[in-house]
Design an enzyme around this catalytic site. Structure first.
Site: not given
Length: 328
Positions: A108-110, A128
């Protein structure tokens, strides 16, 4: 289907919503699978040494397990957060060794940084958070970083954009496991959009495109978005801006970041997507309202950009299973 184990990695500086969002999705699945004795997912959290971590913002999270003691999960979830860029090397080493043994791996995300550091994204397509895509691409040139979609699935590894994109990806995984009806009920329970396709852009066209610096071009941008059925050809828009078609096309591309024709294609497509998911209007009416003229022209645009027809898009992504098109 048997109960699937999900392991969520915790570390100092983790974004708590990257953890809580997907966990809520997987936990909610038990309410709608019709099996009280066999839950669809069992979620556990783990950290290096099993110690409490301080998340971004200061919230303390207490893991269930020490990473050294966990069994290989069916799904390994790696959240992001400010701490993702400075984690203990032992965590990266653990991911390098153990992640390939998980059935599915999700970031998730970074959290994609951690998968990248472990070499798990080499040769793969990934995404990302939009603000971190350039860094990911420059730091790890072997990764095919796509900054546009909200999530990307490449084999057994999936990567997602910001916090809410992690929820979208989790819902997509539940739908894959238990069908659209269960995914729909989870989305309703959590009051989230059911369900944004992975190839949907992280930003709307109006947010992702630059706003023209000069007033005439900026007014043309706003006017075009509000008058999709009008003549939005380059000559027509150039006339509204008081410029020659050639000058208009050149200056528009310089200031907006894309040619005027591409901008028009995208705002029409985005408006049609919204109407298909948010209204009961029929395809004929939507095509006319959005400036396509005919349903066939709109169908060709959807297939070209999204690889689905308008009817398939509505069937897959309408906010309500009862949202049927008006036949007129």
């Amino acid at each position: 289907m048997r109960t699937q184990s999900i392991l969520v990695i915790l570390f100092d500086g983790v974004q708590p919503l990257d953890v809580a969002g997907p966990v809520d999705v997987f936990s909610a699945a038990a309410r709608f699978t019709g099996s009280a004795s066999t839950p669809p997912y069992v979620v556990r959290t783990a950290s290096l040494g099993g110690g409490t971590v301080r998340s971004a913002g200061g919230l303390r999270l207490v893991p269930d397990l020490d990473l050294a003691d966990v069994e290989d999960p069916d799904l390994l979830l790696v959240p992001g957060g400010p701490g993702a860029g400075d984690v203990d090397n032992r965590l990266v080493a653990w991911l390098r060794e153990r992640a390939p043994r998980a059935g599915r791996v999700v970031s998730v995300c970074t959290g994609a940084y951690l998968l990248a550091e472990a070499g798990l994204l080499d040769g793969r397509r990934a995404t990302t958070h939009w603000d971190s895509c350039d860094y990911l691409a420059s730091r790890f040139p072997r990764i095919q970083v796509d900054p546009v979609p909200i999530f990307v699935r490449d084999g057994s590894i999936s990567t997602s954009a910001g916090v809410t994109a992690g929820v979208d990806l989790a819902i997509a995984l539940v739908e894959e496991d238990y069908g659209r009806a269960v995914a729909h009920e989870i989305a309703r329970l959590l009051v989230v959009y059911l369900r944004r396709p992975g190839n949907q852009a992280q930003f709307s066209v109006q947010l992702s495109a630059q706003t023209a610096r000069s007033d005439p071009l900026r007014e043309v941008q706003y006017w075009a978005a509000a008058n999709l059925a009008a003549d939005l050809s380059v000559p027509a828009m150039a006339q509204r801006a008081g410029l020659s078609p050639r000058q208009f096309a050149r200056v528009f591309a310089e200031q907006v970041g894309m040619p005027p024709g591409r901008y028009v294609d995208l705002i029409r497509l985005e408006a049609a997507q919204r109407m298909l998911t948010d209204t009961r209007d029929g395809v004929v009416r939507i095509a006319r309202h959005c400036g396509y003229g005919t349903p066939e022209a709109m169908r060709l645009a959807f297939v070209r950009e999204l690889d689905v027809s308008p009817t398939e898009y509505r069937r897959a992504f309408a906010k309500s299973s009862k949202l049927l098109p008006d036949p007129r």
